[in-house]
Design a protein around this motif. Structure first.
Motif, PDB file in Angstrom:
ATOM      1  N   GLU A 573     -39.928  67.050  43.088  1.00 12.11           N
ATOM      2  CA  GLU A 573     -39.414  65.693  43.331  1.00 12.11           C
ATOM      3  C   GLU A 573     -39.414  64.940  42.003  1.00 12.11           C
ATOM      4  N   LYS A 574     -38.200  64.681  41.485  1.00  9.89           N
ATOM      5  CA  LYS A 574     -38.072  64.036  40.190  1.00  9.89           C
ATOM      6  C   LYS A 574     -38.254  62.533  40.309  1.00  9.89           C
ATOM      7  N   GLN A 575     -38.920  61.988  39.324  1.00 11.76           N
ATOM      8  CA  GLN A 575     -39.167  60.549  39.266  1.00 11.76           C
ATOM      9  C   GLN A 575     -38.421  59.986  38.058  1.00 11.76           C
ATOM     10  N   PRO A 576     -37.243  59.353  38.251  1.00  3.83           N
ATOM     11  CA  PRO A 576     -36.509  58.812  37.110  1.00  3.83           C
ATOM     12  C   PRO A 576     -37.099  57.470  36.660  1.00  3.83           C
ATOM     13  N   GLY A 577     -36.676  57.041  35.491  1.00  5.57           N
ATOM     14  CA  GLY A 577     -37.058  55.709  35.020  1.00  5.57           C
ATOM     15  C   GLY A 577     -38.486  55.582  34.561  1.00  5.57           C
ATOM     16  N   VAL A 578     -39.170  56.687  34.271  1.00  7.90           N
ATOM     17  CA  VAL A 578     -40.557  56.606  33.802  1.00  7.90           C
ATOM     18  C   VAL A 578     -40.588  56.143  32.353  1.00  7.90           C
ATOM     19  N   LEU A 579     -41.652  55.478  31.985  1.00  6.87           N
ATOM     20  CA  LEU A 579     -41.826  54.947  30.629  1.00  6.87           C
ATOM     21  C   LEU A 579     -40.604  54.141  30.191  1.00  6.87           C
ATOM     22  N   ALA A 580     -40.108  53.332  31.106  1.00  2.00           N
ATOM     23  CA  ALA A 580     -38.913  52.537  30.824  1.00  2.00           C
ATOM     24  C   ALA A 580     -39.165  51.598  29.649  1.00  2.00           C
ATOM     25  N   GLY A 581     -38.226  51.586  28.720  1.00  2.00           N
ATOM     26  CA  GLY A 581     -38.341  50.711  27.556  1.00  2.00           C
ATOM     27  C   GLY A 581     -39.267  51.201  26.478  1.00  2.00           C
ATOM     28  N   VAL A 582     -39.895  52.379  26.674  1.00  2.00           N
ATOM     29  CA  VAL A 582     -40.850  52.909  25.704  1.00  2.00           C
ATOM     30  C   VAL A 582     -40.153  53.964  24.842  1.00  2.00           C
ATOM     31  N   ARG A 583     -40.327  53.871  23.530  1.00  2.00           N
ATOM     32  CA  ARG A 583     -39.799  54.864  22.608  1.00  2.00           C
ATOM     33  C   ARG A 583     -40.972  55.552  21.892  1.00  2.00           C
ATOM     34  N   ILE A 584     -40.909  56.876  21.804  1.00  2.00           N
ATOM     35  CA  ILE A 584     -41.953  57.664  21.147  1.00  2.00           C
ATOM     36  C   ILE A 584     -41.499  57.953  19.721  1.00  2.00           C
ATOM     37  N   PRO A 585     -42.212  57.482  18.711  1.00  2.00           N
ATOM     38  CA  PRO A 585     -41.792  57.749  17.329  1.00  2.00           C
ATOM     39  C   PRO A 585     -41.953  59.214  16.968  1.00  2.00           C
ATOM     40  N   ALA A 586     -41.008  59.703  16.161  1.00  2.00           N
ATOM     41  CA  ALA A 586     -41.005  61.116  15.782  1.00  2.00           C
ATOM     42  C   ALA A 586     -42.166  61.445  14.854  1.00  2.00           C
TER      43      ALA A 586
END
Length: 786
Positions: A573-586
């Motif tokens: 069961e996929k959960q979309p929209g997780v960590l909305a607005g969060v960007r992980i730096p490379a």
């Protein structure tokens, strides 16, 4: 609980102090040494003391002479005898005109009251058991032995070797009960071997008398539980006169009654620490061995061992059930276990018999081959393990540029995005009911019979590209890995053109797993991330919780217990929209960069060590250099576990696992000829950035050597941040004293004031702590050591 241990390793000591430290360590065993000229690279000594005054020590080092100068007995320092098991390394022991040669698996006996010299002509490993002299000599009689001696071919001598080998192989986990039981067993076996082999002094005891003594001893042993046993009973049974028996015991400076009392006390001592008798009362044990008066027994026991029977028993810890780990299959420690033997035969399969042989031997690298490209495929990858037995897939000259492709082992978390259409990934991950492209996935047995998960059993997970043979690299050299560039592997599926994808798994081996708040309390969650061609940031696409998956062979996987299991997205069961607005730096880096360890067995890819491996330091990125100590010819460099990003600690068990390609320059620094002082005598991975030196400490610097035969299971049980921090501190102290010529006091001040220590990871079995030494602190010497 493991017996109290003290350990000394010169690997963590500056070169100029190693000889002194090694001699001081040997002095704790009443020994000295004479070392050959030149650098002293390696010496390790671990010792455990028992409650009865014995000491067991494991020594590993390079060729040298170990010297005993003879030590007179005193009330504070009783006379001792040494029983030495020569696990590896040939040599000889000399005393005056007497000389004895020994080889691998021999057992020698030496008297520490007399001077002798052990010449070790090559790298060696010995297990040394020091016993109070009277404990062994009391079984044999005084002035009858010609020591030193190497035990020969009697049954007793043949029996003592596997016992000593088991003690050495399980040294790290021996507890007080194991050690005390082993003392009794080894003493008895060695005494039997010496009685059977040693030529007796005719003026002291004849061969006939020695034979009578052996018969009498056996008769007493069989009747120790008979409280009414007398010398008359033994004389009558053996057809000897009582007066003759009395003279036999007088020759050993004892009497019949004293000898029987000593043997009964030893039997009681053994049962008090034996877990088999943990539920029996002390009175029952003493009665079983012929003591009918409990108060009398307690007084004699206290006089002999310096403590009461009750306190002696309390000092012995009891084992607890082992927790679930990622290590090799192991049985839970039952209450009846005394000496822990090696794993089952299935768990000890030899890599030489099972490793895949690549179809084509790569040609030798021509001198002008300055740039190579190593593509990832089923022919160039090995999954979940390291070994010096893996044939190299490429050979390069020192200084060569190499572009290497890598795959994340988590690609099947989303087949559509990370595997579909990619020939390299499809060739590695291919798995149908008819077979797998890469059968072995881990360091466990190939038949997968222990838990039924699959070949390799999942004890090791990383897809490693390689190994690469670097021409000219030899043990003792250092391999310099310059990381020139890193970029993501793009998705080959046209539906996701221009993007790359990775996975983060909050898994059962993560630090968080037993400390979850939301229900269900035990859960594993996969989050899929994407990045674009610039690879500056990643964002979450969706997540799902692991539901039991059935692999193409029909094996059900309730948890992520085997690498590369195809995930059926129809049942998650996929959960979309997780960590909305969060960007992980490379933080593009390779979590796994390793040379092959010198140990010949197959090595689980998860725990890092002196050879590098799964270090998981995100600072090993573009523009940095990793230095690795070479342990086998050609170095055999492998790389994998590509990461888009990771925080210090790698708390939930994984990083953002995303397939990467890197460009590297591989340079060999020859021992004693290195242009860079920091690599001379290197014993652990060293990372150099433009701004800092980064030193790595693990719970065990070389767990394969330190933890013995069961190391690949024990490492998951025994790791701690405390141990890793201490080893990181020692590595930093050594680095500052050697490379910047600081005194120890200067180094300690700088370490506390200017060095940052951090937890690298707590997910990889052998936990890691790193130390960051900023170059700017050294002014003009910032970029290089003195």
């Amino acid at each position: 609980m493991v017996a109290t241990t003290y350990r000394v390793s010169v690997d963590a000591i500056p070169r100029q102090n190693r000889r002194e430290v090694w001699r001081e360590a040997l002095s704790g065993l009443r020994l000295d040494c004479e070392l050959p000229e030149g650098p002293f690279q390696f010496g390790e000594l671990s010792a455990k003391r028992s409650t009865s005054g014995a000491q067991l020590a494991l020594l590993r080092s390079t060729e040298q002479q170990i010297v005993c100068n003879g030590h007179a007995a005193s009330p504070a320092m009783p006379a001792m005898v040494a029983i030495i098991f020569h696990a590896s390394g040939r040599g000889s022991i000399t005393s005056g005109q007497r000389s004895c040669e020994f080889a691998d698996n021999d057992v020698s006996v030496c008297d520490l009251q007399s001077p002798w010299r052990m010449t070790l002509r090559e790298d060696f490993e010995i297990l040394l058991l020091e016993l109070p002299r009277e404990r062994l000599f009391g079984r044999l009689g005084h002035n009858r032995l010609r020591l030193p001696t190497v035990l020969g071919a009697t049954i007793a001598a043949a029996s003592v070797r596997p016992v000593m080998r088991t003690l050495g192989g399980n040294f790290a986990v021996l507890d007080k009960a194991d050690l005390a039981t082993a003392e009794v067993a080894v003493t008895e076996l060695v005494a039997g071997a010496l009685l059977g082999e040693t030529r007796l002094d005719a003026e002291t005891m004849t061969q006939v008398q020695a034979g009578h003594l052996r018969r009498v001893d056996a008769a007493i042993e069989a009747q120790l539980g008979n409280a009414s046993l007398t010398i008359a009973d033994i004389a009558r049974q053996e057809g000897l006169s009582q007066r003759y028996l009395q003279r036999l015991f007088e020759r050993q400076n004892t009497t019949f009654s004293a000898y029987v009392r000593e043997r009964r006390l030893e039997r009681c001592c053994n049962d008090l620490i034996d877990p088999n008798y943990a539920d029996q009362r002390i009175a029952e044990i003493s009665y079983r061995w012929g003591f009918t008066d409990q108060a009398h027994f307690s007084r004699m026991f206290s006089a002999t061992y310096g403590t009461s029977p009750r306190d002696f028993r309390k000092a012995v810890p009891r084992d607890v059930e082992a927790e679930r780990t990622r290590g090799r299959p192991r049985l839970a420690r039952g209450s009846a276990t005394v000496l822990r033997l090696a794993p089952s035969q299935a768990a000890r399969e030899s890599v030489a018999r099972q490793e895949p042989v690549l179809p084509v031997e790569p040609p030798a690298a021509p001198p002008d081959a300055s740039h190579h490209h190593l593509k990832v495929s089923r022919e160039t990858a090995h999954w979940g393990y390291l070994s010096r037995a893996i044939p190299p897939v490429m050979r390069v000259q020192s200084g060569a540029l190499v572009t290497i492709e890598t795959l994340t082992q988590h690609a099947f978390d989303d087949h559509e995005r990370m595997i579909k259409g990619d020939p390299g990934a499809e060739s590695v991950f291919h798995w149908t009911a008819e077979g797998k492209a890469i059968e072995r996935r881990g360091a466990g047995p190939m038949d997968g019979s222990i838990f039924g998960r699959g070949a390799g059993e999942g004890f090791g997970v990383h897809i490693c590209t390689g190994p690469i043979h670097v021409c000219g690299a030899e043990p003792g050299d250092v391999l310099e890995v310059q990381i020139l560039d890193i970029w993501p592997r793009p998705s080959a599926n046209p539906a996701f053109a221009g993007k790359s994808f990775g996975s983060n798994a909050a898994a059962w081996w993560g630090f968080q797993y037993n400390d979850l708040i939301d229900p269900p309390a035990k859960r594993e969650t996969i989050t899929i991330f994407e990045t674009d061609a610039q690879a500056e940031w990643a964002r979450a696409v969706y997540s799902y919780r692991w539901t039991p998956q059935t692999d193409p062979f029909g094996v059900r996987h309730p948890t992520m217990d085997y690498p590369g299991v195809p995930v059926d997205h129809a049942i998650v069961e996929k959960q979309p929209g997780v960590l909305a607005g969060v960007r992980i730096p490379a933080r593009l880096h390779f979590g796994f960069m390793a040379v092959a360890p010198r140990e010949s067995d197959i090595i689980d890819s998860i725990p890092p060590g002196y050879f590098g491996g799964n270090v998981d330091n995100w600072r090993a990125t573009k523009g940095t250099t990793l230095y690795l100590p070479v342990a086998v010819p050609g170095a055999l460099f492998s790389i994998g576990d590509p990461h888009f990003a990771q925080g210090d600690g790698e708390i939930n068990g994984t990083a953002l696992e995303l397939s990467l390609t890197g460009r590297f320059r591989l340079v060999v620094h020859k021992r004693g000829q290195a242009a860079k002082p920091q690599v001379e005598g290197l014993a652990h991975p060293l990372l150099e950035t433009p701004e800092a030196w980064i030193l790595h400490g693990f719970s065990y610097g070389n767990y394969l050597r330190e933890l013995g035969r069961n190391a690949q299971s024990e490492i998951y049980q025994r790791s701690s941040v405390d141990l890793a921090l201490r080893n990181a501190f020692r590595a930093t102290r050594k680095f500052l004293m050697e490379c910047y010529r600081l005194s120890e006091d200067e180094a300690l001040a700088l370490i506390s004031l200017g060095v940052d220590f951090g937890v690298t990871q707590v997910a990889d079995g052998n936990w890691g702590v790193h130390a960051i030494v900023r170059k700017s602190m050294f002014g003009e010497a910032a970029g290089s050591c003195a």
